[in-house]
Design an enzyme around this catalytic site. Sequence first.
Site, PDB file in Angstrom:
ATOM      1  N   HIS A 265       5.006   1.444   4.142  1.00  0.00           N
ATOM      2  CA  HIS A 265       4.593   0.182   3.466  1.00  0.00           C
ATOM      3  C   HIS A 265       3.449  -0.239   3.715  1.00  0.00           C
ATOM      4  O   HIS A 265       2.428   0.250   4.429  1.00  0.00           O
ATOM      5  CB  HIS A 265       5.634  -1.030   3.927  1.00  0.00           C
ATOM      6  CG  HIS A 265       5.390  -1.096   5.208  1.00  0.00           C
ATOM      7  ND1 HIS A 265       5.815  -0.529   6.307  1.00  0.00           N
ATOM      8  CD2 HIS A 265       4.911  -2.473   5.871  1.00  0.00           C
ATOM      9  CE1 HIS A 265       5.528  -1.012   7.363  1.00  0.00           C
ATOM     10  NE2 HIS A 265       4.962  -2.271   7.218  1.00  0.00           N
TER      11      HIS A 265
ATOM     12  N   HIS B 262       1.247   1.743   6.193  1.00  0.00           N
ATOM     13  CA  HIS B 262       1.391   2.588   7.420  1.00  0.00           C
ATOM     14  C   HIS B 262       2.989   2.291   7.666  1.00  0.00           C
ATOM     15  O   HIS B 262       3.851   2.069   6.943  1.00  0.00           O
ATOM     16  CB  HIS B 262       0.531   1.681   8.603  1.00  0.00           C
ATOM     17  CG  HIS B 262       1.467   0.051   8.911  1.00  0.00           C
ATOM     18  ND1 HIS B 262       1.300  -0.426  10.290  1.00  0.00           N
ATOM     19  CD2 HIS B 262       2.081  -0.689   7.925  1.00  0.00           C
ATOM     20  CE1 HIS B 262       1.968  -1.765  10.181  1.00  0.00           C
ATOM     21  NE2 HIS B 262       2.395  -1.640   8.775  1.00  0.00           N
TER      22      HIS B 262
ATOM     23  N   HIS C 201       0.044  -3.569   3.679  1.00  0.00           N
ATOM     24  CA  HIS C 201      -0.249  -4.985   3.704  1.00  0.00           C
ATOM     25  C   HIS C 201      -1.646  -5.373   3.072  1.00  0.00           C
ATOM     26  O   HIS C 201      -2.387  -4.101   3.013  1.00  0.00           O
ATOM     27  CB  HIS C 201      -0.422  -5.133   5.165  1.00  0.00           C
ATOM     28  CG  HIS C 201       0.734  -5.118   5.969  1.00  0.00           C
ATOM     29  ND1 HIS C 201       1.951  -6.189   5.712  1.00  0.00           N
ATOM     30  CD2 HIS C 201       1.216  -4.434   6.749  1.00  0.00           C
ATOM     31  CE1 HIS C 201       2.907  -5.618   6.559  1.00  0.00           C
ATOM     32  NE2 HIS C 201       2.611  -4.642   7.189  1.00  0.00           N
TER      33      HIS C 201
ATOM     34  N   CYS D 176      10.122  -1.850   9.005  1.00  0.00           N
ATOM     35  CA  CYS D 176       8.611  -1.190   9.203  1.00  0.00           C
ATOM     36  C   CYS D 176       8.501   0.286   9.620  1.00  0.00           C
ATOM     37  O   CYS D 176       7.510   0.858   9.647  1.00  0.00           O
ATOM     38  CB  CYS D 176       7.812  -2.066  10.097  1.00  0.00           C
ATOM     39  SG  CYS D 176       7.557  -3.738   9.414  1.00  0.00           S
TER      40      CYS D 176
ATOM     41  N   HIS E 297      -7.429   1.123   1.450  1.00  0.00           N
ATOM     42  CA  HIS E 297      -6.487   1.928   0.507  1.00  0.00           C
ATOM     43  C   HIS E 297      -6.300   3.400   1.276  1.00  0.00           C
ATOM     44  O   HIS E 297      -6.175   4.248   0.564  1.00  0.00           O
ATOM     45  CB  HIS E 297      -7.152   2.064  -0.677  1.00  0.00           C
ATOM     46  CG  HIS E 297      -7.023   1.094  -1.824  1.00  0.00           C
ATOM     47  ND1 HIS E 297      -7.648  -0.129  -1.520  1.00  0.00           N
ATOM     48  CD2 HIS E 297      -5.966   0.825  -2.550  1.00  0.00           C
ATOM     49  CE1 HIS E 297      -7.198  -1.050  -2.407  1.00  0.00           C
ATOM     50  NE2 HIS E 297      -5.957  -0.492  -3.346  1.00  0.00           N
TER      51      HIS E 297
ATOM     52  N   GLU F 130      -1.640  -9.829   8.572  1.00  0.00           N
ATOM     53  CA  GLU F 130      -1.023  -8.815   7.931  1.00  0.00           C
ATOM     54  C   GLU F 130       0.016  -9.369   6.705  1.00  0.00           C
ATOM     55  O   GLU F 130       0.274  -8.816   5.672  1.00  0.00           O
ATOM     56  CB  GLU F 130      -0.187  -7.860   8.696  1.00  0.00           C
ATOM     57  CG  GLU F 130       1.053  -8.470   9.167  1.00  0.00           C
ATOM     58  CD  GLU F 130       1.871  -7.083   9.955  1.00  0.00           C
ATOM     59  OE1 GLU F 130       1.227  -6.165  10.425  1.00  0.00           O
ATOM     60  OE2 GLU F 130       3.280  -7.362   9.900  1.00  0.00           O
TER      61      GLU F 130
END
Length: 150
Positions: free
Chosen positions: A29, A16, A31, A25, A75, A136
Amino acid sequence: MSTIRITKQFNFETGHALYGYDGKCKNVHGHSYKLSVTVSGEPIQDNTNVKFGMVIDFGDLKKIVNEEIVDLFDHATVFNKNTPHIELAKELKDRGHHVILVDYQPTSEMMVIDFAEKIKTRLPKNIKLHSIKLQETDTSFAEWFASENS
């Protein structure tokens, strides 16, 4: 009869980016999310029922959460569709990437709200969603509790 809580845990990988954010952020990137879903209810008392003694079959809960969340978000890359990230999303989709567009900033906080609504609509009437925890990182998570959101 006693009310019992049961929890099922799930793992999925999601990317996201937070549009307009003032830190790292803002970049795309990902998680390795850990999702814990806790429901409550009374164990089935009918000894002729194949689910006798269960609040809900863990397999049934797994099916709901996989269909509503894990299978969709695993994914995938999630973007707020109300931002210029829509252009990046289109480019990624055109290149064959799995992209999800949501009506909110895709933070853990907003994702647990979305996930709670999706799960609640699928649970049997006698089963209540108690809480959701979306982790996360090893040290960062968001939680949603029904008692605070009714």
